[in-house]
Scaffold this motif. Structure first.
Motif, PDB file in Angstrom:
ATOM      1  N   ALA A 198      52.514 -39.148 -35.815  1.00 13.73           N
ATOM      2  CA  ALA A 198      51.944 -40.500 -35.794  1.00 13.73           C
ATOM      3  C   ALA A 198      50.443 -40.480 -35.586  1.00 13.73           C
ATOM      4  O   ALA A 198      49.734 -41.420 -35.973  1.00 13.73           O
ATOM      5  CB  ALA A 198      52.610 -41.333 -34.705  1.00 13.73           C
ATOM      6  N   HIS A 199      49.930 -39.403 -34.979  1.00 12.02           N
ATOM      7  CA  HIS A 199      48.503 -39.315 -34.653  1.00 12.02           C
ATOM      8  C   HIS A 199      47.717 -38.521 -35.687  1.00 12.02           C
ATOM      9  O   HIS A 199      46.498 -38.380 -35.568  1.00 12.02           O
ATOM     10  CB  HIS A 199      48.328 -38.690 -33.270  1.00 12.02           C
ATOM     11  CG  HIS A 199      49.283 -39.227 -32.241  1.00 12.02           C
ATOM     12  ND1 HIS A 199      49.422 -40.578 -32.017  1.00 12.02           N
ATOM     13  CD2 HIS A 199      50.155 -38.612 -31.398  1.00 12.02           C
ATOM     14  CE1 HIS A 199      50.349 -40.770 -31.068  1.00 12.02           C
ATOM     15  NE2 HIS A 199      50.810 -39.602 -30.693  1.00 12.02           N
TER      16      HIS A 199
ATOM     17  N   VAL B 186      46.399 -55.259 -45.156  1.00 13.88           N
ATOM     18  CA  VAL B 186      47.347 -54.175 -44.894  1.00 13.88           C
ATOM     19  C   VAL B 186      47.781 -54.244 -43.439  1.00 13.88           C
ATOM     20  O   VAL B 186      46.955 -54.121 -42.523  1.00 13.88           O
ATOM     21  CB  VAL B 186      46.738 -52.797 -45.208  1.00 13.88           C
ATOM     22  CG1 VAL B 186      47.713 -51.682 -44.828  1.00 13.88           C
ATOM     23  CG2 VAL B 186      46.371 -52.694 -46.684  1.00 13.88           C
ATOM     24  N   LEU B 187      49.071 -54.471 -43.242  1.00 16.28           N
ATOM     25  CA  LEU B 187      49.683 -54.525 -41.912  1.00 16.28           C
ATOM     26  C   LEU B 187      50.423 -53.214 -41.678  1.00 16.28           C
ATOM     27  O   LEU B 187      51.153 -52.749 -42.560  1.00 16.28           O
ATOM     28  CB  LEU B 187      50.631 -55.712 -41.842  1.00 16.28           C
ATOM     29  CG  LEU B 187      51.401 -55.976 -40.548  1.00 16.28           C
ATOM     30  CD1 LEU B 187      51.709 -57.479 -40.431  1.00 16.28           C
ATOM     31  CD2 LEU B 187      52.712 -55.202 -40.483  1.00 16.28           C
ATOM     32  N   THR B 188      50.229 -52.624 -40.514  1.00 18.53           N
ATOM     33  CA  THR B 188      50.842 -51.323 -40.235  1.00 18.53           C
ATOM     34  C   THR B 188      51.717 -51.369 -38.987  1.00 18.53           C
ATOM     35  O   THR B 188      51.342 -51.936 -37.966  1.00 18.53           O
ATOM     36  CB  THR B 188      49.769 -50.237 -40.057  1.00 18.53           C
ATOM     37  OG1 THR B 188      48.835 -50.626 -39.043  1.00 18.53           O
ATOM     38  CG2 THR B 188      49.024 -50.006 -41.364  1.00 18.53           C
ATOM     39  N   ASP B 189      52.875 -50.769 -39.112  1.00 16.11           N
ATOM     40  CA  ASP B 189      53.837 -50.688 -38.025  1.00 16.11           C
ATOM     41  C   ASP B 189      53.374 -49.671 -36.985  1.00 16.11           C
ATOM     42  O   ASP B 189      52.986 -48.553 -37.331  1.00 16.11           O
ATOM     43  CB  ASP B 189      55.190 -50.265 -38.594  1.00 16.11           C
ATOM     44  CG  ASP B 189      56.249 -50.071 -37.534  1.00 16.11           C
ATOM     45  OD1 ASP B 189      56.566 -51.047 -36.841  1.00 16.11           O
ATOM     46  OD2 ASP B 189      56.741 -48.939 -37.399  1.00 16.11           O
ATOM     47  N   VAL B 190      53.386 -50.069 -35.720  1.00 16.89           N
ATOM     48  CA  VAL B 190      53.085 -49.151 -34.617  1.00 16.89           C
ATOM     49  C   VAL B 190      54.328 -49.001 -33.757  1.00 16.89           C
ATOM     50  O   VAL B 190      54.733 -49.916 -33.049  1.00 16.89           O
ATOM     51  CB  VAL B 190      51.887 -49.649 -33.780  1.00 16.89           C
ATOM     52  CG1 VAL B 190      51.741 -48.819 -32.515  1.00 16.89           C
ATOM     53  CG2 VAL B 190      50.602 -49.580 -34.590  1.00 16.89           C
ATOM     54  N   ALA B 191      54.958 -47.862 -33.885  1.00 17.78           N
ATOM     55  CA  ALA B 191      56.133 -47.451 -33.113  1.00 17.78           C
ATOM     56  C   ALA B 191      56.383 -46.008 -33.503  1.00 17.78           C
ATOM     57  O   ALA B 191      55.939 -45.548 -34.563  1.00 17.78           O
ATOM     58  CB  ALA B 191      57.344 -48.319 -33.415  1.00 17.78           C
ATOM     59  N   LEU B 192      57.114 -45.286 -32.677  1.00 21.07           N
ATOM     60  CA  LEU B 192      57.271 -43.852 -32.925  1.00 21.07           C
ATOM     61  C   LEU B 192      58.544 -43.486 -33.668  1.00 21.07           C
ATOM     62  O   LEU B 192      58.724 -42.320 -34.039  1.00 21.07           O
ATOM     63  CB  LEU B 192      57.218 -43.086 -31.595  1.00 21.07           C
ATOM     64  CG  LEU B 192      55.896 -43.154 -30.823  1.00 21.07           C
ATOM     65  CD1 LEU B 192      55.975 -42.283 -29.568  1.00 21.07           C
ATOM     66  CD2 LEU B 192      54.720 -42.740 -31.689  1.00 21.07           C
ATOM     67  N   ASP B 193      59.443 -44.455 -33.924  1.00 27.73           N
ATOM     68  CA  ASP B 193      60.729 -44.079 -34.521  1.00 27.73           C
ATOM     69  C   ASP B 193      60.638 -43.415 -35.895  1.00 27.73           C
ATOM     70  O   ASP B 193      61.485 -42.582 -36.219  1.00 27.73           O
ATOM     71  CB  ASP B 193      61.706 -45.265 -34.545  1.00 27.73           C
ATOM     72  CG  ASP B 193      61.135 -46.508 -35.191  1.00 27.73           C
ATOM     73  OD1 ASP B 193      59.939 -46.774 -35.012  1.00 27.73           O
ATOM     74  OD2 ASP B 193      61.885 -47.227 -35.873  1.00 27.73           O
ATOM     75  N   PRO B 194      59.625 -43.701 -36.737  1.00 25.25           N
ATOM     76  CA  PRO B 194      59.555 -42.956 -37.994  1.00 25.25           C
ATOM     77  C   PRO B 194      59.054 -41.520 -37.823  1.00 25.25           C
ATOM     78  O   PRO B 194      59.017 -40.762 -38.797  1.00 25.25           O
ATOM     79  CB  PRO B 194      58.562 -43.765 -38.847  1.00 25.25           C
ATOM     80  CG  PRO B 194      58.453 -45.091 -38.184  1.00 25.25           C
ATOM     81  CD  PRO B 194      58.649 -44.806 -36.735  1.00 25.25           C
ATOM     82  N   TYR B 195      58.669 -41.165 -36.604  1.00 24.81           N
ATOM     83  CA  TYR B 195      58.053 -39.862 -36.365  1.00 24.81           C
ATOM     84  C   TYR B 195      58.823 -38.986 -35.385  1.00 24.81           C
ATOM     85  O   TYR B 195      58.553 -37.794 -35.272  1.00 24.81           O
ATOM     86  CB  TYR B 195      56.626 -40.057 -35.824  1.00 24.81           C
ATOM     87  CG  TYR B 195      55.788 -40.971 -36.681  1.00 24.81           C
ATOM     88  CD1 TYR B 195      55.093 -40.482 -37.779  1.00 24.81           C
ATOM     89  CD2 TYR B 195      55.695 -42.338 -36.404  1.00 24.81           C
ATOM     90  CE1 TYR B 195      54.309 -41.313 -38.573  1.00 24.81           C
ATOM     91  CE2 TYR B 195      54.924 -43.178 -37.186  1.00 24.81           C
ATOM     92  CZ  TYR B 195      54.234 -42.664 -38.276  1.00 24.81           C
ATOM     93  OH  TYR B 195      53.484 -43.500 -39.064  1.00 24.81           O
ATOM     94  N   THR B 196      59.777 -39.579 -34.647  1.00 26.43           N
ATOM     95  CA  THR B 196      60.484 -38.810 -33.629  1.00 26.43           C
ATOM     96  C   THR B 196      61.757 -38.185 -34.185  1.00 26.43           C
ATOM     97  O   THR B 196      62.399 -38.735 -35.082  1.00 26.43           O
ATOM     98  CB  THR B 196      60.854 -39.696 -32.422  1.00 26.43           C
ATOM     99  OG1 THR B 196      61.622 -40.817 -32.868  1.00 26.43           O
ATOM    100  CG2 THR B 196      59.605 -40.182 -31.700  1.00 26.43           C
ATOM    101  N   SER B 197      62.109 -37.063 -33.617  1.00 29.32           N
ATOM    102  CA  SER B 197      63.329 -36.363 -34.039  1.00 29.32           C
ATOM    103  C   SER B 197      64.582 -37.004 -33.459  1.00 29.32           C
ATOM    104  O   SER B 197      65.693 -36.705 -33.913  1.00 29.32           O
ATOM    105  CB  SER B 197      63.248 -34.885 -33.610  1.00 29.32           C
ATOM    106  OG  SER B 197      62.972 -34.779 -32.224  1.00 29.32           O
ATOM    107  N   HIS B 198      64.412 -37.892 -32.460  1.00 20.87           N
ATOM    108  CA  HIS B 198      65.557 -38.554 -31.829  1.00 20.87           C
ATOM    109  C   HIS B 198      65.725 -39.999 -32.275  1.00 20.87           C
ATOM    110  O   HIS B 198      66.681 -40.669 -31.886  1.00 20.87           O
ATOM    111  CB  HIS B 198      65.431 -38.496 -30.301  1.00 20.87           C
ATOM    112  CG  HIS B 198      64.062 -38.851 -29.794  1.00 20.87           C
ATOM    113  ND1 HIS B 198      63.559 -40.114 -29.873  1.00 20.87           N
ATOM    114  CD2 HIS B 198      63.094 -38.076 -29.225  1.00 20.87           C
ATOM    115  CE1 HIS B 198      62.328 -40.135 -29.350  1.00 20.87           C
ATOM    116  NE2 HIS B 198      62.028 -38.905 -28.966  1.00 20.87           N
ATOM    117  N   GLY B 199      64.795 -40.530 -33.084  1.00 26.22           N
ATOM    118  CA  GLY B 199      64.940 -41.860 -33.651  1.00 26.22           C
ATOM    119  C   GLY B 199      64.595 -43.013 -32.735  1.00 26.22           C
ATOM    120  O   GLY B 199      64.705 -44.175 -33.146  1.00 26.22           O
ATOM    121  N   GLN B 200      64.175 -42.724 -31.496  1.00 28.73           N
ATOM    122  CA  GLN B 200      63.768 -43.799 -30.601  1.00 28.73           C
ATOM    123  C   GLN B 200      62.317 -44.193 -30.875  1.00 28.73           C
ATOM    124  O   GLN B 200      61.535 -43.425 -31.439  1.00 28.73           O
ATOM    125  CB  GLN B 200      63.928 -43.366 -29.139  1.00 28.73           C
ATOM    126  CG  GLN B 200      65.367 -43.165 -28.695  1.00 28.73           C
ATOM    127  CD  GLN B 200      66.136 -44.470 -28.521  1.00 28.73           C
ATOM    128  OE1 GLN B 200      65.596 -45.562 -28.690  1.00 28.73           O
ATOM    129  NE2 GLN B 200      67.418 -44.369 -28.185  1.00 28.73           N
TER     130      GLN B 200
END
Length: 331
Positions: free
Chosen positions: A96-97, A120-134
């Protein structure tokens, strides 16, 4: 002719098309729509999403074409969501970074092609990047950590702002993240980047196709009920919105949409601020399934449900039907 006739006949104003147009209380236009788009890796790649008929993931070069299509249709904003390759997902969501991740590459490409003609609107959350989906960082027990996640979200938001994002949309539901992101944007020279907060995001059963689209569905361990809202609660949504506005949100979002129109109305009445609603993947899929089964006219279902958001008080709607609806509205 004699008789005791009613003085008031509400049907008078419904009797002809011109009169119905004249007396219409709410109007839907392409300018009310935000088009969510899914990004995938590669070049010249379109990946249809089985659980979202008619929706695909697009490689960065083809996302640009979709953005140009949005401009041509009069859709003012696209919302971006990446399907991060599985080998780049990790427990801490470090991708994400990365300033060269899928999201940032797509932002730069769209802004280079469309400039200020498209937001352009961008989603800020880690679920597209984490291996656990949270949506955030987790401890050994699997509990999503609030403050540690907020720090990661701040870095993610600034990374997207540097790439050219116009609207940062935190969808994680961590406490205090709006204030932290607003402060970071100001300190890093992005005072005009907006924040559209997912202020009232519910732990809903309507998100399944979206999780397929970003590749997190099969990875998710547990659920998201410790940070997303309980569908039984309405007053709590007003508290969430009040906090996010006080912390610097420019607009707020209610998600999902159709099942929560009462929340849209209550937020609008209480705060009189820009309120957006997300017609989420499960709602889209139900309309498509109904139309495919012959249970309803697709065009009519699309326009009626979108108009319902406007009637409830929404300033705009995020919907996968955006290009189809815009074409219908253009006639």
């Amino acid at each position: 002719m004699t008789g005791n006739y009613p003085l008031t006949r509400l049907r008078r104003t419904r009797a002809s098309a011109w009169s119905r147009t004249l007396h219409r209380e709410n109007i839907l236009t392409p300018a009310d729509l935000i088009w969510p788009l899914f990004i995938t890796s590669g070049e010249g790649v379109e990946e249809p999403i089985a659980s979202l008929p008619g929706v695909s993931r697009w490689s960065v070069d083809l996302i640009v074409a979709r953005a140009q299509e949005a401009v041509a249709l009069g859709i003012p904003v696209v919302a971006l969501f990446p399907n991060t390759p599985h080998d780049l997902r990790s427990a801490d969501g470090a991708e994400a970074h990365n300033p060269d991740n899928l999201m940032c590459r797509a932002i730069r490409a769209i802004k280079a092609a469309c400039g200020d003609t498209l937001g352009v609107l961008t989603d800020v959350a880690l679920d597209p990047y984490t291996s656990h989906g949270q949506d955030g960082l987790v401890d050994e027990a699997g509990y999503v950590l609030n403050d540690e996640t907020v720090a990661a979200l701040v870095d993610q938001a600034v990374n997207q702002a540097r790439a050219g994002a116009d609207i940062i949309a935190p969808s994680d539901m961590m406490d205090g993240r709006i204030h932290a992101i607003r402060q970071a944007l100001e300190m890093n020279g992005f005072p005009n980047v907006q924040i559209m907060s997912y202020a009232a995001k519910y732990a809903s059963a309507f998100y399944g196709p979206f999780r397929d689209a970003v590749g997190s569905g099969g990875l998710l361990k547990g659920d998201k009920k410790t940070y997303q809202m309980d569908p039984a609660n309405g007053d709590e949504a007003l508290r969430e919105v009040a906090l996010d506005l006080a912390e610097g949100a420019d607009s707020v979002m209610v998600k999902p949409g159709l099942a929560y129109l009462d929340i849209v109305r209550r937020v609008k009445d209480e705060f009189a601020v820009p309120v957006f609603a997300y017609q989420v993947s499960g709602e889209y899929a139900m309309i498509e399934a109904a139309a495919a089964a012959g249970a309803g006219d697709r065009d009519a279902l699309v326009l009626e449900t979108l108009l319902a958001f406007k009637r409830a008080g929404a300033s705009g709607i995020l919907t996968y039907h955006a290009p189809h609806a815009a074409r219908l509205l253009h006639g």
